[in-house]
Design a protein around this motif. Structure first.
Motif, short mmCIF file in Angstrom:
data_model
loop_
_atom_site.label_atom_id
_atom_site.label_comp_id
_atom_site.label_asym_id
_atom_site.label_seq_id
_atom_site.Cartn_x
_atom_site.Cartn_y
_atom_site.Cartn_z
N GLY A 212 -2.80 9.27 -3.44
CA GLY A 212 -1.36 9.11 -3.36
C GLY A 212 -1.06 7.63 -3.48
N ALA A 213 0.06 7.27 -4.08
CA ALA A 213 0.36 5.86 -4.30
C ALA A 213 1.82 5.58 -4.01
N SER A 214 2.07 4.43 -3.41
CA SER A 214 3.45 4.00 -3.17
C SER A 214 3.48 2.50 -3.01
N LEU A 215 4.68 1.95 -3.07
CA LEU A 215 4.94 0.54 -2.79
C LEU A 215 5.90 0.45 -1.61
N CYS A 216 5.81 -0.65 -0.89
CA CYS A 216 6.74 -0.87 0.22
C CYS A 216 7.14 -2.33 0.25
N ALA A 217 8.44 -2.58 0.36
CA ALA A 217 8.97 -3.91 0.57
C ALA A 217 9.09 -4.14 2.07
N ILE A 218 8.39 -5.17 2.58
CA ILE A 218 8.36 -5.46 4.02
C ILE A 218 8.89 -6.87 4.23
N ARG A 219 9.89 -6.98 5.08
CA ARG A 219 10.43 -8.30 5.42
C ARG A 219 10.29 -8.52 6.91
N ASP A 220 9.55 -9.57 7.27
CA ASP A 220 9.35 -9.92 8.68
C ASP A 220 8.88 -8.73 9.50
N GLY A 221 7.93 -8.00 8.94
CA GLY A 221 7.29 -6.91 9.67
C GLY A 221 8.02 -5.59 9.64
N ARG A 222 9.14 -5.49 8.92
CA ARG A 222 9.94 -4.27 8.91
C ARG A 222 10.08 -3.74 7.49
#
Length: 371
Positions: free
Chosen positions: A189-199
């Motif tokens: 399974g594959a995905s991307l995540c945008a994380i800003r300051d740990g969230r």
């Protein structure tokens, strides 16, 4: 000792952690449950003993007898926590009932996790159990990032973007420096995540794990009208469409050869090359939208089986993201080093082993600490 159980659709990973430890004291993995189950312990295949041919509960009970130490608590990876379970939670009858109600949203994983929870309850009825959710990390997203443009009644019923791979991303957020992180969890399974300051700010998976990136056998995002066409004009049933999009698409479907990146990279077939090119193209295209959401990117991190080991895939993605300031050190990338950006790159580029099990163990400690 904290026992961590990670139930996949046809596998079960089991690990024992001492509280606060970075690595497990013992780890086992049973693959091909329900077909031809095979056991490995601490990464080495075990040929002398065969796991039972039953379901996840039977395999779990079989593993419990073979634990080198008795656990004092158990943590479970549970794929779906719905809208309201946004943090690790100690399991009780009410929580179990809520998780049962979420089975239709994760039919390939939720029943297996629940089977393991029940197996623990049968063997150790007084042992505290904690559920850790793949969806929970994304509940920090702004409301607009979670909405679909559907009629209000459907939104109010909870037909929203949930996002998944949250335990993997939570571990990255826990261990990487804060800032604007684009995380690529690339595996079966594959995905991307945008994380800003740990969230979590945004992610590519949505209401189900079928959305977003092209994957090993899953299509990822397709035009909803295509689904309607397959049903109305081609006469496919809902189950047939589900099988097509989940099991016969992605790298396997486009190549017609394999869902394994290593096999495709070794192939001379043009369809194999096209499958890999489409895979990286879709990642770069989605990455651009997440970078826009972040307002730029400070760190790009690869994790998951493909992200950690596929040198050519990482290189192609980094070339595609050169517009955002990503510059790759080809030699460091080929060597699989932890830091693989070129000197002068505006973006830090990292390889970070996926460690959902450690995240679960730490979450169990946090959840039970007040007790």
């Amino acid at each position: 000792m904290i026992l961590v159980l990670n139930a996949g659709s046809s596998s079960l990973r089991c690990a024992l952690f001492r509280p606060g430890a970075d690595k497990p004291a013992w780890r086992a993995h049973v693959a091909e449950i329900g077909h031809d189950p095979r056991l490995s312990v601490d990464g080495a295949a075990v040929g002398g003993e065969r796991p039972p041919a039953g379901d996840h509960a039977a395999v779990a009970r079989w593993l419990f007898v073979r634990l080198p130490a008795a656990p004092t608590a158990v943590g479970h990876r549970v794929v779906h926590g719905g809208l309201h379970l946004a943090a690790p939670v100690r399991l009780d009858a009410e929580i179990l009932a809520a998780l049962e109600g979420l089975i239709p949203l994760a039919p390939a994983h939720q029943p297996q996790a629940l089977a393991c929870i029940r197996a623990v309850g049968e063997v150790w009825p007084d042992l505290p159990q904690v559920a850790c959710f793949d969806t929970a990390f994304h509940r920090t997203q702004d409301r607009l990032a979670q909405l679909y443009p559907l009629p209000r009644d459907f939104i109010d019923e909870g037909l929203v973007r949930f996002g998944f791979h949250g335990l993997s991303y939570a571990h990255l957020a826990r261990t990487l420096p804060h800032g604007r992180i684009l995380a690529a969890h690339l595996g079966h399974g594959a995905s991307l995540c945008a994380i800003r300051d740990g969230r979590s700010v945004a992610t590519t998976m949505g209401f189900t794990t079928l959305d977003g990136l092209m994957m090993s056998t899953r299509s990822g995002a397709v035009d909803p009208g295509l689904v309607l066409y397959l049903i109305r004009e081609r006469g496919l049933s809902a189950d047939a469409v589900a099988d097509l999009l989940n099991e016969r698409s992605g790298l396997l479907g486009v190549s017609g050869i394999s869902d394994d990146v290593r096999v495709l990279e070794a192939s001379d077939a043009s369809a194999a090359r096209e499958a890999l090119d489409l895979f990286t193209y879709r990642i770069v295209r989605e990455a651009g939208s997440l970078i826009a959401t972040l307002g730029g990117v400070d760190t790009l991190v690869f994790t998951g089986g493909i992200g950690e080991h596929a040198v050519q895939v990482r290189a192609a993605i980094c070339r595609g993201l050169s517009f955002a300031g990503v510059a790759l050190d080809e030699e460091a990338n080929a060597g699989g080093e932890a830091m693989i950006e070129a000197s002068g790159s505006a973006v830090s580029v990292r390889i970070a082993p996926a460690n959902e099990e450690r995240e679960i163990a730490l979450s169990v400690t946090d959840a039970l600490e007040p007790l």
